[in-house]
Design a protein around this motif. Structure first.
Motif, PDB file in Angstrom:
ATOM      1  N   GLU A   5       0.798  -1.363   0.244  1.00  0.00           N
ATOM      2  CA  GLU A   5      -0.050  -0.104  -0.074  1.00  0.00           C
ATOM      3  C   GLU A   5       0.894   1.380   0.210  1.00  0.00           C
ATOM      4  O   GLU A   5       0.208   2.197  -0.640  1.00  0.00           O
ATOM      5  CB  GLU A   5      -0.860  -0.046   1.292  1.00  0.00           C
ATOM      6  CG  GLU A   5      -1.835   1.185   1.203  1.00  0.00           C
ATOM      7  CD  GLU A   5      -2.840   1.082   2.549  1.00  0.00           C
ATOM      8  OE1 GLU A   5      -3.656   1.965   2.638  1.00  0.00           O
ATOM      9  OE2 GLU A   5      -2.632   0.244   3.452  1.00  0.00           O
ATOM     10  N   LYS A   8       3.363   4.137  -3.748  1.00  0.00           N
ATOM     11  CA  LYS A   8       2.772   5.252  -4.614  1.00  0.00           C
ATOM     12  C   LYS A   8       3.481   6.011  -5.443  1.00  0.00           C
ATOM     13  O   LYS A   8       3.911   7.134  -5.216  1.00  0.00           O
ATOM     14  CB  LYS A   8       1.979   5.788  -3.548  1.00  0.00           C
ATOM     15  CG  LYS A   8       0.726   5.182  -2.625  1.00  0.00           C
ATOM     16  CD  LYS A   8       0.422   6.125  -1.715  1.00  0.00           C
ATOM     17  CE  LYS A   8      -0.461   5.104  -0.672  1.00  0.00           C
ATOM     18  NZ  LYS A   8      -1.271   6.020   0.250  1.00  0.00           N
ATOM     19  N   ASN A  97       3.060   4.811   6.729  1.00  0.00           N
ATOM     20  CA  ASN A  97       2.464   3.526   7.133  1.00  0.00           C
ATOM     21  C   ASN A  97       2.857   3.110   8.517  1.00  0.00           C
ATOM     22  O   ASN A  97       1.774   2.564   9.178  1.00  0.00           O
ATOM     23  CB  ASN A  97       2.541   2.607   5.914  1.00  0.00           C
ATOM     24  CG  ASN A  97       1.518   2.470   5.033  1.00  0.00           C
ATOM     25  OD1 ASN A  97       0.986   3.494   4.444  1.00  0.00           O
ATOM     26  ND2 ASN A  97       1.167   1.256   4.130  1.00  0.00           N
TER      27      ASN A  97
END
Length: 504
Positions: A5, A8, A97
């Motif tokens: 995740e 990016k 994160n």
């Protein structure tokens, strides 16, 4: 390729070429290695000022425009944005994160867990995979008011002035340690912290000029549909970067050889850069103690507290109004968010009560307590007068200005195109500004093995502003007891066709 995740990749121009999906493996091996991050040398950020125009009625001007409206004066609100280099952005994203996990673990045990709503993934319901956005957060606030119509309520809306620019570094470090449950920051975390607090940056305009207004751009290779090459090409101005596929101001080696003199050091004891992938989470981490104290006080009064980034709203009975305002401005702010300020001019006070048999919301002057019955509660892009919720008119105005700008650009492109009749290209305008482009759809890409076969991706076409209008209407339907928000947007279709007839 499945990625984590935090990975990016973005395409904005910086120092060095953008990171792509093909770089995932080496990037991952680098950023998850604490020893590499401990000694990592971060490149300077690139600074850009984004000007946001606002319009205010000029009550001192007695002249009228041709439409018989008062002249309006421009008011600008500048946002100072700092962009990290592509590898540095991945590092910030990875550590973001890690901080999000630690923050969520910490706050899940706190009573004020549901009151902090910005930059978090909060499910619409336990059985839903969708997360709440500002629409649902505003709804819960308005519902509290509507469910307490038997009381005279005060609603205090405030924001923290220059939030990111004034975060105290000592408090930030202490809170960072608190959620990690350590006494001192680990070396890799400390290097990230040090980079964010000892800001070094270059001005994008100066860097652009230093290469004589040329940029490294991406170009296709002749006789190849997949291969790309990078060339330095002249570009007139920064607004053409995207159109010309600019990918970098320079390479890292070019920057070190030619541009070290452009680096500006912002050495002070407060502030972090707005725009980095980790800044939003750090804002929530910073406000932990403040949120706890405010929530517990408001809970004692059977009130309501919610904070969305630097915007906070408190609802209490009118008899506690002055006490809460004083609490916000004095000892709470000084003790728990030192360096940040909640200004009186940034604070609005509203009251909700029965007036002549009708439950009504209106703004009051904080000092004189004089009511203005024409001003309804404004929060997270909506207005609420005690009866119905509407989208703020400024949202529609911004959308309409964007519509006008796009029509003018389309007309200019059509005029200079090879199209014989010089007509504008309508399909993109319909997709961006009407209900025809408002449906959110899954994006399909052609298969590499079979160009005639299309495969599902994880990307979506998220629609346009009318998608937001439709969702707002659905979420607020119960409070409004009708489609008031959809009715509010009907003039957009009329305005679109008026422009279409003007520029066709």
């Amino acid at each position: 390729m499945e990625t984590e995740e935090w990975f990016k990749p973005k395409k904005y121009p910086h120092i060095g070429s953008p990171i792509t999906l093909f770089d995932y493996n080496w990037v991952k091996n680098y950023v998850i290695n604490p020893e590499k991050i401990r000694v990592h040398s971060f490149l300077p950020l690139i600074h850009k000022t984004i000007k946001q125009r606002k319009f205010r009625a000029d009550n001192n001007n007695k002249k009228k425009t041709p439409t018989k409206k008062r002249f309006r004066k421009k008011d600008e609100k500048n946002r100072e944005i700092y962009f990290a280099s592509h590898l540095d952005a991945q590092i910030f994203s990875y550590y973001n994160n890690k901080l999000v996990e630690a923050y969520e673990d910490f706050i899940s045990k706190e009573s004020f867990n549901d009151s902090v709503v910005a930059y978090r993934k909060i499910s619409v319901s336990k059985s839903s995979n969708n997360n709440k956005c500002n629409i649902e957060f505003a709804k819960s606030t308005f519902e509290f008011v509507k469910n307490n119509q038997d009381k005279k309520l005060s609603v205090i809306v405030a924001d923290v002035t220059s939030f990111f620019d004034n975060l105290n570094h000592k408090i930030l470090k202490k809170q960072w340690c608190k959620i990690l449950k350590v006494k001192t920051l680990p070396h890799d975390h400390y290097n990230v912290y040090k980079t964010l607090t000892n800001i070094k940056y270059v001005e994008s305009k100066q860097l652009f000029k230093s290469y004589n207004k040329t940029m490294i751009v991406e170009r296709g290779v002749p006789n190849s549909s997949t291969n790309k090459e990078f060339k330095r090409k002249p570009i007139k101005q920064s607004s053409y970067f995207k159109e010309k596929k600019a990918v970098a101001f320079c390479t890292k080696s070019e920057f070190i050889a030619n541009n070290l003199n452009l680096i500006i050091s912002k050495n002070n004891t407060k502030g972090i850069p707005q725009g980095s992938p980790i800044s939003a989470t750090l804002a929530n981490v910073y406000m932990l103690d403040f949120d706890k104290v405010i929530y517990e006080k408001i809970e004692q009064l059977n009130g309501y507290y919610q904070r969305y980034s630097d915007d906070l709203i408190i609802i209490c009975e009118q008899k506690y109004e002055d006490e809460i305002i004083k609490l916000l401005r004095t000892n709470i702010a000084d003790k728990y968010i030192a360096g940040l300020e909640i200004q009186s001019k940034k604070t609005k006070v509203y009251r909700f009560e029965n007036i002549n048999g009708q439950y009504k919301g209106f703004q009051i002057d904080e000092i004189t307590k004089v009511p203005n019955y024409n001003l309804a509660l404004e929060y997270l892009g909506f207005t609420f007068d005690g009866k119905k919720v509407l989208i703020k008119t400024s949202g529609y105005s911004k959308f309409y200005r964007s519509m006008i700008k796009s029509f003018k650009k389309s007309a200019s492109l059509a005029k200079n195109s090879k199209n014989p009749d010089k007509s504008i290209f309508k399909s993109k305008l319909y997709k961006r500004f009407t209900y025809k482009g408002s449906k959110r759809k899954l994006i399909y890409h052609p298969s590499k093995d079979n160009p005639t076969e299309y495969l599902k991706t994880k990307k979506f076409n998220w629609g346009n502003y009318l998608s937001y209008v439709e969702k707002s209407n659905t979420v607020m339907f119960e409070i409004n007891n009708g489609n008031h928000i959809i009715k509010q947007s009907k003039k957009l279709w009329r305005n679109f066709h008026k422009l279409m007839n003007e520029y066709k």
